[in-house]
Structures are given as structure tokens and as C-alpha cells.
Design a protein around this motif. Structure first.
Motif, PDB file in Angstrom:
ATOM      1  N   ASN A  70       0.820  -1.201   0.000  1.00 38.78           N
ATOM      2  CA  ASN A  70       0.000   0.000   0.000  1.00 38.78           C
ATOM      3  C   ASN A  70       0.859   1.257   0.000  1.00 38.78           C
ATOM      4  O   ASN A  70       2.069   1.214   0.245  1.00 38.78           O
ATOM      5  N   GLY A 127      -6.381  -3.414   3.486  1.00 39.80           N
ATOM      6  CA  GLY A 127      -5.636  -2.732   4.525  1.00 39.80           C
ATOM      7  C   GLY A 127      -4.346  -3.435   4.931  1.00 39.80           C
ATOM      8  O   GLY A 127      -4.244  -4.659   4.895  1.00 39.80           O
ATOM      9  N   SER A 128      -3.365  -2.634   5.329  1.00 41.37           N
ATOM     10  CA  SER A 128      -2.068  -3.163   5.751  1.00 41.37           C
ATOM     11  C   SER A 128      -2.175  -3.828   7.119  1.00 41.37           C
ATOM     12  O   SER A 128      -2.839  -3.322   8.020  1.00 41.37           O
ATOM     13  N   SER A 177      -7.773  -2.333  12.812  1.00 39.84           N
ATOM     14  CA  SER A 177      -8.305  -1.970  11.495  1.00 39.84           C
ATOM     15  C   SER A 177      -8.780  -3.178  10.706  1.00 39.84           C
ATOM     16  O   SER A 177      -9.524  -3.035   9.725  1.00 39.84           O
ATOM     17  N   ASP A 187     -12.282  -5.111   7.358  1.00 40.94           N
ATOM     18  CA  ASP A 187     -11.986  -5.916   6.179  1.00 40.94           C
ATOM     19  C   ASP A 187     -12.624  -7.296   6.262  1.00 40.94           C
ATOM     20  O   ASP A 187     -12.849  -7.837   7.354  1.00 40.94           O
TER      21      ASP A 187
END
Length: 292
Positions: free
Chosen positions: A49, A66-67, A113, A117
């Protein structure tokens, strides 16, 4: 002692061609066909990313863009022996790791986070501010040391790993593989050997010595995928040979090797299958078990 026949190797190659992700097909071509590593590096970079972390299902059970720390670990495994110490992709990943490190220097198993996802059900964060964990800090730090990377995050992360390893005695299979990856590659060889000797009984116990053990278990071959691996000293020749024979026997009719863990959505069957098939081929090659 069994060997993978030419026909069985060809079947594995065909499985990869039909089912594996591009990145794993390129990794196979680099490992067995002499293709340039630059192609692998480029494919891995596609998962990075703009923030420097890795996502986009480079770890197949983390489907989101997302990372996550585990994404960085998988990326480092994929470019092991390919990327240089000053590779910008690695340095950007280190910047991301530093930005998401805890006060004690490591990174968590998964960041909160991940809740935004699509993911496998076991990917759950440990609260809003999860603690650092050996899995995946230890393999990430170990692989960065192996690459010769110089970055401000690596020192505190390495110290976190030393402290966490010093405080551990009972070891599960995943932590065992993480610890071994770190101990094999960290520059302080005397300290690494001392910790290995202290933990060797627990590290051995983390492997399923029964080749018929059911469920999601890890064998001696998983802990010692190469004859020069540190964990090779944990097992006898007979134990390793038995499990290498079983690896050959476990090749599927489609030519690939299937995971022994839950496949929660159809796409991961072949994404993990391609990753695992390449890993099995590389292990069999390292132990001289592929017919030439």
C-alpha cells in the motif's frame, strides 16, 4: 526413502500453472527454472500500500486491502534472498512497522483496522490497543536481519523479541516457528544458540511427531524445512525421513499440496495451495528428495 518422481514434479508444476497466484508462479519459476528474482520483487510490490504496509490478501485469509503486520511477514518470506538491504520496498515496510509498533517495540498479531476488512473468523484483534506479539514480530525482525536491513525500527523490535523469548517456556507450534526464524537469523549468534538450547525441549514438543496426527498440526518438516535449519537438530534422521516420506505421499491427485487448516471461503483453497505446494517443493529439493 522416497523421492518425488519427475512425473510428480511435473504434476506439481501443472498445479501451480492452473491454480496458483501469479506471485507464487513467479516464485516457482525463480526457484526451479532460473527466472529472474526481479519478477518476484515486482509481483510482491503490487501488494504494498501507499502507507508502506502490505495487504490485498497477500496473506490469503486477510482479504481486505488494509495493511497488517502479517502481510509484511509474508512479503518478506516471498523476497527472501531476492531483495537487497537497501530495497525501497523493505525500507517503506519498516517505516510502516515503526508507525504501528507498541511502546515495547514489537507489532501486534493483528491491528484493530482488520475489523473493517473481510477476513477469516480467527483474525480478531486483542482490544483497541493490542499488545506486541512474537507472532509476527520475531519472523519479521529475523528476516529483516537476514536481508541486512538497517532501520530504526529493527533495534527495538529485536530487543522486544529477546525479552519475549527470555520469558517463554511452553511454546505452541506457531510461536515455535516464529522464534526459530528469529534465532536462525539474528546477528547475536551466541545469545541465539543459548536460547535455542534452553528451549530445545519445548521447541521439539511443538511438532507433531506422529505423521498421522489429525487436524491443524505442524510436523518436524514445518519447523525444519531445510537441512541447515536450526530446528534440524531437534529431530533424528529417522523422524525427518519419515515425515519427508509423508510429504511426498500427501501430494494430491491434482499435483498440489492442500492445507490442513480450515478453508473458510473457496478462493483460499488454491491461494494457500499454491503457496504450500511451492513450500513443499522447496523443502523436498533442499533435502535432495526430488528426482533429477
Amino acid at each position: 526413502m522416497k523421492t518425488l518422481t519427475e512425473d510428480a514434479f511435473a504434476a506439481a508444476e501443472r498445479y501451480l500453472e492452473l491454480h496458483a497466484r501469479l506471485v507464487d508462479r513467479l516464485r516457482f519459476a525463480h526457484a526451479f527454472l532460473g527466472a529472474p528474482g526481479e519478477l518476484v520483487r515486482n509481483a510482491v510490490a503490487a501488494y504494498q500500500n501507499l502507507d508502506g504496509g502490505f495487504g490485498h490478501a497477500i496473506e490469503p485469509d486477510l482479504r481486505g486491502s488494509g495493511s497488517q503486520p502479517q502481510g509484511a511477514e509474508i512479503a518478506l518470506w516471498m523476497v527472501e534472498g531476492i531483495a537487497a538491504a537497501d530495497e525501497p520496498m523493505l525500507l517503506r515496510a519498516c517505516d510502516w512497522l515503526e508507525a504501528h509498533a507498541t511502546e515495547d517495540g514489537g507489532v501486534p498479531w493483528v491491528l484493530p483496522s482488520v475489523l473493517d476488512d473481510e477476513r477469516a473468523p480467527w483474525w480478531q484483534p486483542q482490544g483497541e490497543k493490542p499488545p506486541a506479539a512474537l507472532n509476527p514480530t520475531a519472523p519479521i525482525a529475523g528476516l529483516l536481519h537476514a536481508h541486512g536491513v538497517d532501520h530504526p525500527w529493527l533495534g527495538p523490535a529485536t530487543e522486544f523479541c529477546w525479552q519475549a523469548i527470555a520469558g517463554i517456556s511452553e511454546i505452541g507450534a506457531y510461536d515455535a516457528m516464529c522464534i526459530l526464524t528469529f534465532l536462525e537469523r539474528v546477528p547475536d549468534r551466541e545469545r541465539a544458540e543459548a536460547e535455542f538450547q534452553r528451549l530445545r525441549a519445548s521447541l521439539r514438543d511443538a511438532a507433531a511427531l506422529d505423521p498421522d496426527a489429525p487436524g491443524h498440526v505442524h510436523s518436524p518438516v514445518d519447523l525444519a524445512p531445510r537441512p541447515d535449519a536450526m530446528a534440524r537438530r531437534l529431530f533424528s534422521d529417522d523422524e525427518l525421513n519419515l515425515h519427508l516420506d509423508r510429504v511426498i505421499d500427501a501430494q494430491g491427485g491434482d499435483g498440489g499440496w492442500a492445507p490442513n487448516f480450515e478453508l473458510w471461503t473457496p478462493v483460499v483453497a488454491h491461494e494457500w495451495g499454491g503457496y504450500l505446494t511451492l513450500a513443499r517443493l522447496r523443502t523436498l529439493q533442499a533435502y535432495g528428495r526430488i528426482e533429477q
